[in-house]
Scaffold this active site. Sequence first.
Site, PDB file in Angstrom:
ATOM      1  N   ASP A 179      -3.026   2.585  -6.265  1.00 27.50           N
ATOM      2  CA  ASP A 179      -1.744   2.828  -4.852  1.00 27.50           C
ATOM      3  C   ASP A 179      -1.431   1.209  -4.073  1.00 27.50           C
ATOM      4  O   ASP A 179      -0.292   1.629  -2.831  1.00 27.50           O
ATOM      5  CB  ASP A 179      -1.335   4.109  -4.201  1.00 27.50           C
ATOM      6  N   GLU A 180      -2.157   0.527  -4.343  1.00 31.05           N
ATOM      7  CA  GLU A 180      -2.200  -1.043  -3.439  1.00 31.05           C
ATOM      8  C   GLU A 180      -2.561  -2.087  -4.558  1.00 31.05           C
ATOM      9  O   GLU A 180      -3.079  -2.042  -5.757  1.00 31.05           O
ATOM     10  CB  GLU A 180      -3.337  -1.211  -2.515  1.00 31.05           C
ATOM     11  N   ASP A 219       0.251  -1.017  -0.315  1.00 32.63           N
ATOM     12  CA  ASP A 219      -0.020  -0.063  -0.369  1.00 32.63           C
ATOM     13  C   ASP A 219       0.594   1.434  -0.148  1.00 32.63           C
ATOM     14  O   ASP A 219       1.849   1.193   1.247  1.00 32.63           O
ATOM     15  CB  ASP A 219      -0.970   0.622   1.233  1.00 32.63           C
TER      16      ASP A 219
END
Length: 191
Positions: free
Chosen positions: A101-102, A9
């Site tokens: 973003d993860e 993350d």
Amino acid sequence: MTKAILHIDGDAFFASCEQARNPFLKGKPVITGKERGIASSMSYEAKRKGVTRGMRLFEILRVCPDAVILSSDYEMYSMISQRFMTIVRRYTSTVEEYGIDECFADITGMDKPFGMSYEAIGRKIQEELYSELGCSFSVGLAATKVLAKVGSKWEKPNGFTLIEHHTAPRFLGELPIENVWGIGGQTAGCL
């Protein structure tokens, strides 16, 4: 571990991308979202000063007068996200992108070909992400996606949390039920 799942993350991803692009911004309270008039992402320096997502610009400047407020550059964030996923795929092809973003990465069985433990693989990925992108990522390693996601949130920013089967009750026991991935407000109320 019978299964080894990573949840990786990005830490304050958009603001972190801006700090990576412009090293002058490192250590400064950076906020993105100027084009919308509200904070969409904020660095940890800004969070410590009380800036929260959705806060309006005039409110931001009241609590954080030294804020650096930038327009979001989604094209750049997308390019960095693609590089992020490419780095993770060096270690496994089983990657589930869960947002810009993860991601989840199943590294089960990869300990043998790489000649290192699952934890060492996860830490190597985390290290490469920082050295190649200039952005920090928090990582959770567990036997399930839910526990891996709990782990990645446990110690931010730049944290690494291993949740083994025998330690899972401790982590879950300290976590409010509504903070467990997949449990919303209504379900939390029922539980």
